[in-house]
Design a protein around this motif. Sequence first.
Motif, PDB file in Angstrom:
ATOM      1  N   ALA A 137      27.113  28.101  46.374  1.00  0.00           N
ATOM      2  CA  ALA A 137      28.373  27.758  45.708  1.00  0.00           C
ATOM      3  C   ALA A 137      29.377  27.167  46.703  1.00  0.00           C
ATOM      4  CB  ALA A 137      28.973  28.986  45.034  1.00  0.00           C
ATOM      5  N   THR A 138      30.176  26.243  46.230  1.00  0.00           N
ATOM      6  CA  THR A 138      31.216  25.629  47.048  1.00  0.00           C
ATOM      7  C   THR A 138      32.533  26.395  46.891  1.00  0.00           C
ATOM      8  OG1 THR A 138      31.980  24.166  45.290  1.00  0.00           O
ATOM      9  CG2 THR A 138      30.142  23.381  46.661  1.00  0.00           C
ATOM     10  N   ASP A 139      33.483  26.114  47.760  1.00  0.00           N
ATOM     11  CA  ASP A 139      34.802  26.731  47.639  1.00  0.00           C
ATOM     12  C   ASP A 139      35.446  26.366  46.313  1.00  0.00           C
ATOM     13  OD1 ASP A 139      34.578  27.946  50.106  1.00  0.00           O
ATOM     14  OD2 ASP A 139      35.699  26.389  51.174  1.00  0.00           O
ATOM     15  N   ASP A 140      35.289  25.144  45.872  1.00  0.00           N
ATOM     16  CA  ASP A 140      35.850  24.728  44.582  1.00  0.00           C
ATOM     17  C   ASP A 140      35.225  25.508  43.429  1.00  0.00           C
ATOM     18  OD1 ASP A 140      37.540  22.918  45.770  1.00  0.00           O
ATOM     19  OD2 ASP A 140      36.302  21.161  45.327  1.00  0.00           O
ATOM     20  N   GLU A 141      33.941  25.762  43.524  1.00  0.00           N
ATOM     21  CA  GLU A 141      33.270  26.528  42.458  1.00  0.00           C
ATOM     22  C   GLU A 141      33.692  27.985  42.472  1.00  0.00           C
ATOM     23  OE1 GLU A 141      29.223  23.824  42.047  1.00  0.00           O
ATOM     24  OE2 GLU A 141      29.362  25.346  43.623  1.00  0.00           O
ATOM     25  N   ARG A 142      33.955  28.524  43.656  1.00  0.00           N
ATOM     26  CA  ARG A 142      34.473  29.891  43.717  1.00  0.00           C
ATOM     27  C   ARG A 142      35.876  29.947  43.122  1.00  0.00           C
ATOM     28  NH1 ARG A 142      30.916  30.369  48.083  1.00  0.00           N
ATOM     29  NH2 ARG A 142      32.180  29.099  49.491  1.00  0.00           N
ATOM     30  N   ALA A 143      36.693  28.945  43.404  1.00  0.00           N
ATOM     31  CA  ALA A 143      38.055  28.897  42.855  1.00  0.00           C
ATOM     32  C   ALA A 143      38.019  28.756  41.338  1.00  0.00           C
ATOM     33  CB  ALA A 143      38.832  27.740  43.480  1.00  0.00           C
ATOM     34  N   ALA A 144      37.087  27.971  40.812  1.00  0.00           N
ATOM     35  CA  ALA A 144      36.969  27.800  39.360  1.00  0.00           C
ATOM     36  C   ALA A 144      36.618  29.118  38.684  1.00  0.00           C
ATOM     37  CB  ALA A 144      35.924  26.737  39.042  1.00  0.00           C
ATOM     38  N   LEU A 145      35.733  29.890  39.310  1.00  0.00           N
ATOM     39  CA  LEU A 145      35.373  31.189  38.745  1.00  0.00           C
ATOM     40  C   LEU A 145      36.539  32.163  38.824  1.00  0.00           C
ATOM     41  CD1 LEU A 145      33.340  33.160  37.546  1.00  0.00           C
ATOM     42  CD2 LEU A 145      32.520  33.620  39.872  1.00  0.00           C
ATOM     43  N   ARG A 146      37.253  32.164  39.944  1.00  0.00           N
ATOM     44  CA  ARG A 146      38.374  33.108  40.106  1.00  0.00           C
ATOM     45  C   ARG A 146      39.442  32.891  39.030  1.00  0.00           C
ATOM     46  NH1 ARG A 146      37.463  32.504  45.640  1.00  0.00           N
ATOM     47  NH2 ARG A 146      39.051  30.881  45.825  1.00  0.00           N
ATOM     48  N   ARG A 147      39.618  31.651  38.607  1.00  0.00           N
ATOM     49  CA  ARG A 147      40.595  31.361  37.543  1.00  0.00           C
ATOM     50  C   ARG A 147      40.286  32.177  36.289  1.00  0.00           C
ATOM     51  NH1 ARG A 147      40.253  27.040  33.652  1.00  0.00           N
ATOM     52  NH2 ARG A 147      42.257  26.725  32.629  1.00  0.00           N
ATOM     53  N   TYR A 148      39.011  32.289  35.963  1.00  0.00           N
ATOM     54  CA  TYR A 148      38.624  33.070  34.788  1.00  0.00           C
ATOM     55  C   TYR A 148      38.607  34.566  35.082  1.00  0.00           C
ATOM     56  CZ  TYR A 148      37.360  28.650  32.624  1.00  0.00           C
ATOM     57  OH  TYR A 148      37.401  27.391  32.091  1.00  0.00           O
ATOM     58  N   LEU A 149      38.184  34.926  36.292  1.00  0.00           N
ATOM     59  CA  LEU A 149      38.154  36.350  36.631  1.00  0.00           C
ATOM     60  C   LEU A 149      39.541  36.953  36.658  1.00  0.00           C
ATOM     61  CD1 LEU A 149      35.423  36.454  39.425  1.00  0.00           C
ATOM     62  CD2 LEU A 149      35.202  37.112  37.016  1.00  0.00           C
ATOM     63  N   ASP A 150      40.558  36.144  36.948  1.00  0.00           N
ATOM     64  CA  ASP A 150      41.937  36.641  36.935  1.00  0.00           C
ATOM     65  C   ASP A 150      42.317  37.173  35.552  1.00  0.00           C
ATOM     66  OD1 ASP A 150      42.300  36.076  39.594  1.00  0.00           O
ATOM     67  OD2 ASP A 150      43.425  34.211  39.265  1.00  0.00           O
ATOM     68  N   LEU A 151      41.699  36.647  34.502  1.00  0.00           N
ATOM     69  CA  LEU A 151      42.018  37.084  33.139  1.00  0.00           C
ATOM     70  C   LEU A 151      41.456  38.467  32.831  1.00  0.00           C
ATOM     71  CD1 LEU A 151      41.411  33.793  31.114  1.00  0.00           C
ATOM     72  CD2 LEU A 151      43.593  34.774  31.822  1.00  0.00           C
ATOM     73  N   VAL A 152      40.401  38.854  33.537  1.00  0.00           N
ATOM     74  CA  VAL A 152      39.764  40.139  33.238  1.00  0.00           C
ATOM     75  C   VAL A 152      39.950  41.165  34.350  1.00  0.00           C
ATOM     76  CG1 VAL A 152      38.028  39.077  31.746  1.00  0.00           C
ATOM     77  CG2 VAL A 152      37.513  39.413  34.177  1.00  0.00           C
ATOM     78  N   GLY A 153      40.592  40.768  35.436  1.00  0.00           N
ATOM     79  CA  GLY A 153      40.704  41.649  36.592  1.00  0.00           C
ATOM     80  C   GLY A 153      41.259  43.021  36.286  1.00  0.00           C
ATOM     81  N   ASP A 154      42.373  43.077  35.553  1.00  0.00           N
ATOM     82  CA  ASP A 154      42.979  44.368  35.233  1.00  0.00           C
ATOM     83  C   ASP A 154      42.072  45.207  34.342  1.00  0.00           C
ATOM     84  OD1 ASP A 154      45.181  43.715  36.725  1.00  0.00           O
ATOM     85  OD2 ASP A 154      46.436  43.167  35.014  1.00  0.00           O
ATOM     86  N   ARG A 155      41.300  44.548  33.494  1.00  0.00           N
ATOM     87  CA  ARG A 155      40.454  45.271  32.537  1.00  0.00           C
ATOM     88  C   ARG A 155      39.252  45.913  33.230  1.00  0.00           C
ATOM     89  NH1 ARG A 155      42.104  44.339  27.499  1.00  0.00           N
ATOM     90  NH2 ARG A 155      40.287  45.485  26.762  1.00  0.00           N
ATOM     91  N   ILE A 156      38.713  45.253  34.263  1.00  0.00           N
ATOM     92  CA  ILE A 156      37.494  45.769  34.901  1.00  0.00           C
ATOM     93  C   ILE A 156      37.783  46.480  36.216  1.00  0.00           C
ATOM     94  CG2 ILE A 156      36.039  44.029  33.802  1.00  0.00           C
ATOM     95  CD1 ILE A 156      36.001  42.504  36.469  1.00  0.00           C
ATOM     96  N   ALA A 157      39.063  46.622  36.547  1.00  0.00           N
ATOM     97  CA  ALA A 157      39.421  47.195  37.846  1.00  0.00           C
ATOM     98  C   ALA A 157      38.924  48.629  38.008  1.00  0.00           C
ATOM     99  CB  ALA A 157      40.929  47.136  38.052  1.00  0.00           C
ATOM    100  N   GLY A 158      38.931  49.401  36.929  1.00  0.00           N
ATOM    101  CA  GLY A 158      38.522  50.795  37.070  1.00  0.00           C
ATOM    102  C   GLY A 158      37.530  51.261  36.041  1.00  0.00           C
ATOM    103  N   GLY A 159      37.199  50.389  35.095  1.00  0.00           N
ATOM    104  CA  GLY A 159      36.292  50.811  34.029  1.00  0.00           C
ATOM    105  C   GLY A 159      35.466  49.656  33.533  1.00  0.00           C
ATOM    106  N   TRP A 160      35.225  49.657  32.233  1.00  0.00           N
ATOM    107  CA  TRP A 160      34.447  48.613  31.607  1.00  0.00           C
ATOM    108  C   TRP A 160      35.384  47.627  30.929  1.00  0.00           C
ATOM    109  CZ3 TRP A 160      30.585  49.464  34.352  1.00  0.00           C
ATOM    110  CH2 TRP A 160      30.020  50.737  34.523  1.00  0.00           C
ATOM    111  N   ILE A 161      34.853  46.529  30.442  1.00  0.00           N
ATOM    112  CA  ILE A 161      35.689  45.462  29.903  1.00  0.00           C
ATOM    113  C   ILE A 161      36.494  45.932  28.687  1.00  0.00           C
ATOM    114  CG2 ILE A 161      33.864  44.471  28.435  1.00  0.00           C
ATOM    115  CD1 ILE A 161      36.504  42.453  30.368  1.00  0.00           C
ATOM    116  N   LEU A 162      35.981  46.928  27.943  1.00  0.00           N
ATOM    117  CA  LEU A 162      36.719  47.475  26.799  1.00  0.00           C
ATOM    118  C   LEU A 162      37.348  48.825  27.100  1.00  0.00           C
ATOM    119  CD1 LEU A 162      34.406  46.558  23.777  1.00  0.00           C
ATOM    120  CD2 LEU A 162      36.425  45.367  24.616  1.00  0.00           C
ATOM    121  N   GLY A 163      37.361  49.202  28.365  1.00  0.00           N
ATOM    122  CA  GLY A 163      37.962  50.490  28.717  1.00  0.00           C
ATOM    123  C   GLY A 163      36.896  51.507  29.062  1.00  0.00           C
TER     124      GLY A 163
END
Length: 200
Positions: free
Chosen positions: A127-153
């Motif tokens: 993976a390139t740096d640009d591809e990692r940045a593209a993924l992080r954009r989407y992961l930012d949307l779920v970060g708080d949800r998966i920080a300590g549990g599962w995507i639905l809690g």
Amino acid sequence: MLRLYYAAMTSAFRCRWALEEAGLPHELVRLSLARAEHKSADYLKVHPLGSIPALVDGDQVVLESAAICMYVGEKDPERRLVPAEGTIARAHYYQWILFSMTNLDSVVHGPYLRAFPRPPELRRGTATDDERAALRRYLDLVGDRIAGGWILGEQFTVADIVLGGLLEWADTCGQLRGATVAEAYLARLRQRPAFQRAAE
């Protein structure tokens, strides 16, 4: 008995993982990509596009890995992998599965396909740096949800299997590097006995 047509390192992994989580009896039919067994006349009768996976249940066939995972979740008699119908959790369950298969897959699939034929020691540099940045954009949307549990809690669901399967691909090609919350979430997923059985 359910029959899963399977090849290692493909999206069939998440289907096998779902079957293990649900504890459903199944037959695993391994296909060799190197020998093009997925393009054989027999398999094309199961999946006309010759893609993997395919799930056979009696005289019915289910295609597409996310659909197979969702079907498996519905067949679990204990309903452990799917939120109750008519709840907001059920709506969010659909939301995160579709999010994973549209947004995440669109940025992970390409780098993973480039990594797939490489020797294991070279895959994580794909993976390139640009591809990692593209993924992080989407992961930012779920970060708080998966920080300590599962995507639905607190409830682990098929949505975690679909999301986790794509993160496994992202990690394989080095695209997850630096995404510490997602890396920790993936580490928790890998600790699940069903994940480990599916990875054997």
